[in-house]
Scaffold this motif. Structure first.
Motif, PDB file in Angstrom:
ATOM      1  N   LEU A  24      -2.927   6.204   0.154  1.00  0.00           N
ATOM      2  CA  LEU A  24      -2.923   7.074  -1.022  1.00  0.00           C
ATOM      3  C   LEU A  24      -3.220   6.282  -2.287  1.00  0.00           C
ATOM      4  CD1 LEU A  24       0.328   9.124  -0.298  1.00  0.00           C
ATOM      5  CD2 LEU A  24      -2.033   9.853   0.084  1.00  0.00           C
ATOM      6  N   GLU A  66       0.840  -1.189   0.000  1.00  0.00           N
ATOM      7  CA  GLU A  66       0.000   0.000   0.000  1.00  0.00           C
ATOM      8  C   GLU A  66       0.876   1.240   0.000  1.00  0.00           C
ATOM      9  OE1 GLU A  66      -1.985  -0.630   3.643  1.00  0.00           O
ATOM     10  OE2 GLU A  66      -3.654  -1.717   2.731  1.00  0.00           O
ATOM     11  N   MET A  67       0.366   2.254  -0.667  1.00  0.00           N
ATOM     12  CA  MET A  67       1.081   3.510  -0.654  1.00  0.00           C
ATOM     13  C   MET A  67       0.455   4.414   0.385  1.00  0.00           C
ATOM     14  SD  MET A  67       2.075   5.748  -3.914  1.00  0.00           S
ATOM     15  CE  MET A  67       0.357   5.791  -4.309  1.00  0.00           C
ATOM     16  N   ARG A  68       1.269   4.895   1.275  1.00  0.00           N
ATOM     17  CA  ARG A  68       0.750   5.718   2.359  1.00  0.00           C
ATOM     18  C   ARG A  68       1.501   7.034   2.469  1.00  0.00           C
ATOM     19  NH1 ARG A  68      -2.878   3.384   5.574  1.00  0.00           N
ATOM     20  NH2 ARG A  68      -3.176   1.131   5.357  1.00  0.00           N
TER      21      ARG A  68
END
Lengths: 156, 156
Positions: B137, B128-130
């Motif tokens: 995100l 996951e992009m955070r």
DNA sequence: GCCGCATGGTTTTATGATGCAACCACACAA
DNA sequence: TTGTGTGGTTGCATCATAAAACCATGCGGC
């Protein structure tokens, strides 16, 4: 067969994704597509690659379901190339590549751009690998398991 | 010059990482190295690529600081190829490629293995992009910013 | 209605990379 | 010293790549 050793039948998912994504140009085309480019000429100008190569790559990406051709949009009689969901799904791969460069590149001062959170303008966090329960995993904390036999729905 | 368009001077970090990682074989060599392979012959048997190609790829990976040659280890007079920290840093890239296949592959039943959390035996979570503050995100939540001018330490 | 130019490709052609096979070098064992 | 396994390099045919030229279509001006 000398043909660049296709991995199409390979059972390794990494090989399979590389088969679909193809080569450098394909990655860069996807990168630009994620940024909103859609037209042949836009890709050509931005990337500066030969038109025949671009033509082949676009076709390959379309064949692999990463791009789709849309009829027009601005009235011109030509096509546009837009990302499919599968294509947009490559985003984490590109982020991983980018972050790897940012972390390990020998000449990081040559890197021109950083990926930031649009809301705050702050760099995005490094991608992390986590277990289902949220524990942070290192490579050593993982292993490969054979895929469980597919539970075929129509077999009684 | 036809030479396969080097991206060495490119300012895009994605292009730069692709330049270093090279091609399919390099990815697969790194994959095997992450799994513990170290010897020329091991790579050759596992991947089934021609020895000259393997030779070139290994040298290139060493040149790029992804692999290092270690003198021996089991007493034999030959070399071993071990991942450097930079090399181990590619792990998220391979995980991203793997997960992309798992999610979007047209024939997912052909994928033989799944990456699991060693402790629980459960699949690892999707990357996951955070944001820095932990917000999840999407691609649209991000943007590229020019890299801030390098604060040169010795300039007075 | 035809000229010129922009866009969107395809064809042509050379060079370079790929990969198979053969060969070489070294270590070690019989 | 001959054989065998490992770790490569070299030679050569073939394929893919990429630069440039070429083709086709659309469109504005006139």
């Amino acid at each position: 067969m000398v043909k660049r050793t296709s991995f199409e039948g390979d059972s390794c998912p990494i090989a399979r994704s590389l088969e679909a994504l193809g080569d450098w140009w394909s990655f860069l085309i996807i990168r630009e597509a994620l940024f909103g480019l859609r037209r042949f000429g836009e890709f050509q100008n931005k990337l500066g690659l030969a038109k025949n190569i671009l033509s082949v790559r676009l076709r390959s990406l379309v064949d692999h379901g990463i791009l789709a051709t849309a009829p027009a949009s601005d009235g011109s009689a030509y096509q546009e190339y837009v990302l499919t969901p599968k294509g947009r799904g490559t985003f984490p791969i590109l982020v991983a590549l980018r972050q790897w460069s940012e972390e390990f590149d020998d000449a990081p001062e040559e890197i021109a751009t950083i990926l930031v959170d649009r809301a705050k303008g702050r760099p995005v966090k490094k991608l992390e690998m986590r277990a289902e329960d949220g524990r942070l995993l290192s490579p050593a904390d993982t292993m490969l398991k054979p895929r469980p036999a597919p539970r075929r729905r129509s077999a009684h």
